[in-house]
Design a protein around this motif. Structure first.
Motif, mmCIF file in Angstrom:
data_model
loop_
_atom_site.group_PDB
_atom_site.id
_atom_site.type_symbol
_atom_site.label_atom_id
_atom_site.label_comp_id
_atom_site.label_asym_id
_atom_site.label_seq_id
_atom_site.Cartn_x
_atom_site.Cartn_y
_atom_site.Cartn_z
ATOM 1 N N LYS A 44 -4.285 12.812 -1.335
ATOM 2 C CA LYS A 44 -3.264 11.845 -1.747
ATOM 3 C C LYS A 44 -3.942 10.739 -2.544
ATOM 4 O O LYS A 44 -5.161 10.701 -2.663
ATOM 5 C CB LYS A 44 -2.562 11.228 -0.524
ATOM 6 N N SER A 61 -7.019 4.532 -5.190
ATOM 7 C CA SER A 61 -8.109 5.227 -4.490
ATOM 8 C C SER A 61 -7.668 6.640 -4.138
ATOM 9 O O SER A 61 -6.516 6.859 -3.763
ATOM 10 C CB SER A 61 -8.474 4.506 -3.181
ATOM 11 N N ASP A 62 -8.593 7.579 -4.231
ATOM 12 C CA ASP A 62 -8.331 8.933 -3.753
ATOM 13 C C ASP A 62 -8.541 8.946 -2.252
ATOM 14 O O ASP A 62 -9.591 8.517 -1.771
ATOM 15 C CB ASP A 62 -9.267 9.938 -4.424
ATOM 16 N N VAL A 63 -7.554 9.447 -1.510
ATOM 17 C CA VAL A 63 -7.650 9.506 -0.046
ATOM 18 C C VAL A 63 -7.232 10.896 0.413
ATOM 19 O O VAL A 63 -6.654 11.676 -0.350
ATOM 20 C CB VAL A 63 -6.767 8.416 0.623
ATOM 21 N N ARG A 64 -7.546 11.207 1.674
ATOM 22 C CA ARG A 64 -7.155 12.483 2.265
ATOM 23 C C ARG A 64 -6.611 12.217 3.654
ATOM 24 O O ARG A 64 -7.073 11.322 4.343
ATOM 25 C CB ARG A 64 -8.352 13.423 2.342
ATOM 26 N N GLY A 65 -5.612 12.968 4.048
ATOM 27 C CA GLY A 65 -5.046 12.787 5.375
ATOM 28 C C GLY A 65 -3.904 13.745 5.614
ATOM 29 O O GLY A 65 -3.677 14.673 4.844
ATOM 30 N N ILE A 102 0.909 5.413 -0.191
ATOM 31 C CA ILE A 102 0.184 6.685 -0.147
ATOM 32 C C ILE A 102 1.094 7.714 -0.814
ATOM 33 O O ILE A 102 2.187 8.008 -0.312
ATOM 34 C CB ILE A 102 -0.128 7.114 1.309
ATOM 35 N N LYS A 145 -3.925 6.453 -2.877
ATOM 36 C CA LYS A 145 -3.453 5.182 -2.322
ATOM 37 C C LYS A 145 -3.422 4.148 -3.435
ATOM 38 O O LYS A 145 -4.436 3.885 -4.076
ATOM 39 C CB LYS A 145 -4.356 4.700 -1.183
ATOM 40 N N GLU A 182 0.863 -1.184 0.000
ATOM 41 C CA GLU A 182 0.000 0.000 0.000
ATOM 42 C C GLU A 182 0.895 1.228 0.000
ATOM 43 O O GLU A 182 1.696 1.405 0.913
ATOM 44 C CB GLU A 182 -0.902 0.028 1.239
#
Length: 199
Positions: free
Chosen positions: A130, A102-106, A78, A132, A76
């Protein structure tokens, strides 16, 4: 003029439904867990018609000597969104074809900083967008995949991302029910490239 219990008229409990003498529960009664009338069945098929399923039923193949172990790992990563095309093309060149994005936020170490990209600015009070990438590979491919991701994603600045390595006990191909290496292998993937080069 007292009335006996047997002749007393039951009093409605729900004022909006005067004919009801018991409260309506939002869940089925334990005596009748599922409704007995209706056209549908819990399996999704219509009753009475004996309709065959639209696709053949496939079960995960299992043999007595097959025991899942850590032959596979999920990588995985990011990453910065604009580095993903570089990483995915690098993985394709080395024969890795199965990638989930996948579109992710953090936020991480970058959370207290401001990043600029393409005229947009991300400040400390916002999650940073970000991507993933998830790649499941055989144990012997893990290090090469990690090196390729680092090579293609690194800019040398805070916010380049992180890579996580998760053991995967088994891989099952939904279409055929194949398990293990047969399910993980993809036509035109790394194993096909290696066999083509050796012949």
């Amino acid at each position: 003029m007292a009335t006996t219990l047997s002749s007393a008229r039951p009093r409605a409990i729900n004022p909006f439904h005067p004919r009801l003498t018991e409260p309506v529960l939002p869940f089925p009664s334990p005596k009748r867990p599922f409704p007995t009338s209706g056209a549908s069945h819990p399996s999704g098929r219509l009753r009475g018609g004996g309709n065959p399923p639209l696709v053949p039923v496939i079960r995960a193949q299992n043999t007595p000597d097959y025991v899942p172990d850590w032959k596979f790992y999920k990588v995985e990563a990011i990453l910065r969104p604009w580095r993903v095309p570089h990483v995915s093309s690098g993985l394709l060149k080395m024969g890795i074809r199965g990638v989930t994005v996948s579109d992710v936020r953090g936020f991480g170490a970058q959370g207290g900083l401001t990043e600029r990209h393409g005229g947009s600015e991300f400040s400390e009070d916002k999650f940073v967008a970000k991507v993933k990438m998830e790649i499941v590979v055989c144990k012997d491919q893990v290090e090469a995949v990690i090196e390729k991701i680092i090579e293609e994603a690194r800019t040398g600045e805070i916010g380049d991302g992180k890579i996580f390595l998760v053991p995967v006990s088994d891989v099952i191909r939904v279409r055929t029910g194949e398990r293990g290496e047969k399910a993980e292998r993809m036509t035109g993937g790394l194993s096909d490239m290696i066999s083509a080069a050796s012949s």
